[in-house]
Design a protein around this motif. Structure first.
Motif, short mmCIF file in Angstrom:
data_model
loop_
_atom_site.label_atom_id
_atom_site.label_comp_id
_atom_site.label_asym_id
_atom_site.label_seq_id
_atom_site.Cartn_x
_atom_site.Cartn_y
_atom_site.Cartn_z
N ARG A 47 0.92 -1.43 -0.01
CA ARG A 47 -0.10 -0.14 -0.32
C ARG A 47 1.02 1.07 -0.20
NH1 ARG A 47 -4.91 1.42 2.77
NH2 ARG A 47 -5.50 -0.57 3.65
N CYS A 48 0.83 2.23 -0.51
CA CYS A 48 0.93 3.57 -1.06
C CYS A 48 1.65 4.05 0.53
CB CYS A 48 1.33 4.35 -2.09
SG CYS A 48 1.50 6.23 -1.89
N SER A 49 1.85 4.81 1.18
CA SER A 49 2.11 5.13 2.40
C SER A 49 1.63 6.34 2.15
CB SER A 49 3.08 4.66 2.92
OG SER A 49 3.30 5.63 4.44
N TYR A 50 1.74 7.23 1.60
CA TYR A 50 1.48 8.76 1.09
C TYR A 50 -0.04 8.58 1.05
CZ TYR A 50 6.01 9.39 1.95
OH TYR A 50 7.51 8.91 2.71
N CYS A 51 -0.87 7.66 -0.40
CA CYS A 51 -1.82 8.60 -0.96
C CYS A 51 -2.62 7.18 -0.66
CB CYS A 51 -1.86 8.05 -2.19
SG CYS A 51 -1.12 7.02 -3.11
N GLY A 52 -2.83 5.81 -0.07
CA GLY A 52 -3.10 4.48 0.66
C GLY A 52 -3.42 4.11 -0.61
N ALA A 82 6.20 3.14 -1.63
CA ALA A 82 4.92 4.51 -2.31
C ALA A 82 4.53 3.91 -3.63
CB ALA A 82 5.68 5.68 -1.94
N CYS A 83 3.37 4.64 -4.31
CA CYS A 83 3.18 4.84 -5.34
C CYS A 83 4.26 5.70 -5.80
CB CYS A 83 1.87 5.02 -5.95
SG CYS A 83 1.66 6.46 -6.14
N GLU A 84 4.30 5.06 -7.65
CA GLU A 84 5.75 6.03 -8.61
C GLU A 84 5.03 7.02 -7.87
OE1 GLU A 84 6.89 5.52 -12.93
OE2 GLU A 84 6.48 3.31 -11.26
N HIS A 85 3.61 7.68 -8.89
CA HIS A 85 3.35 8.96 -8.41
C HIS A 85 4.08 10.12 -7.02
CE1 HIS A 85 1.00 13.09 -8.90
NE2 HIS A 85 0.21 13.06 -7.66
N CYS A 86 3.69 9.56 -6.43
CA CYS A 86 3.88 9.54 -4.27
C CYS A 86 5.18 10.35 -4.51
CB CYS A 86 3.48 9.13 -3.45
SG CYS A 86 1.47 9.47 -3.65
N ASN A 87 5.78 9.03 -4.80
CA ASN A 87 7.63 8.64 -4.20
C ASN A 87 8.80 9.55 -5.14
OD1 ASN A 87 10.04 8.59 -4.26
ND2 ASN A 87 9.93 6.05 -4.48
ZN LIG Z 1 0.81 7.02 -3.90
#
Ligand SMILES: [Zn+2]
Length: 225
Positions: A47-52, A82-87
């Motif tokens: 799970r992306c830690s930033y956007c979930g 993290a997903c690529e976008h958030c990272n």
């Molecule tokens: Zn994300």
């Protein structure tokens, strides 16, 4: 915004092939596997830690909460999936800076957010933030960094040159030459085996550094290798 992850979360997903736990300790048979192991364990959280966003491990990237270019190290405490976008968006920002960035973007304009980001980058490039190894003081992540004699650090024979990159070597050397200190601390196990970045270690040795900034992971032991 961020879910904190502690090493205890990994106890159930440790690959017994390379590591095993005993009283909450992680025992590693081959220190050169450590980074690989940690990265896989973090990604398996799914799970992306930033956007979930929930994603399969292969679609997730690894984010260093305190970025590597700011002295952050590859440890359980400092990594989140993290997903690529958030990272990509967080980049070289720390968590608190990233929060500021998102707030500016949300409440003011994208331009304000970008101005903020370039001011952080300017300071970073001057080496100011790395000088004292300021590691996420505004966050609740702290690494105990101590200066150790380089002779005290042991390197496993298994720590070969897989992953040794000439460009990484040049970049670490250039950094040392420009700012007079290593780009990031070394990471060692409780029994002082190097766990991360043979390249950085090599740069320290070849430049005759007597003492190096080091993070000791008290919960990681390496077998006699
Ligand atoms: Zn994300």
């Amino acid at each position: 915004m961020t879910m904190r992850i502690y090493k205890d979360d990994f106890v159930n997903i440790i690959n017994s092939h390379t590591c095993l736990t005993e009283d909450g300790k992680i025992v590693i048979f081959d220190p050169s596997d450590y980074v690989h192991f940690v990265r896989n364990a973090v990604k398996s959280l799914g799970r992306c830690s930033y956007c979930g966003k929930i994603l399969p491990p292969e679609k997730l990237t690894i984010d260093h909460i305190v970025p590597q270019t700011r002295g952050g190290v590859t440890t359980f405490e400092n990594l989140v999936p993290a997903c690529e976008h958030c990272n990509g968006e967080k980049g070289f920002l720390t968590i608190s800076e990233y929060k500021d960035y998102l707030w500016l973007k949300e409440n003011l304009t994208m331009r304000d957010a970008e101005i903020f980001m370039s001011s952080v980058e300017r300071n970073m490039l001057k080496g100011r933030l790395n000088k004292e190894y300021v590691l996420g003081r505004k966050e609740d992540i702290t690494f105990q960094i101590i200066y150790l004699p380089i002779d005290a650090i042991k390197v496993s024979k298994k720590f070969d040159y897989v992953g040794f990159s000439k460009s990484e070597y040049r970049s670490y050397s250039r950094y040392l030459y420009t700012y007079g200190f290593l780009k990031k601390p070394l990471v060692v196990s409780k029994n002082m085996y190097l766990l991360e970045s043979k390249t950085l270690y090599q740069v320290a040795v070849e430049n005759g550094l007597k003492e190096v900034p080091t993070v000791i992971l008290d919960y990681v032991y390496c077998t006699d290798v």
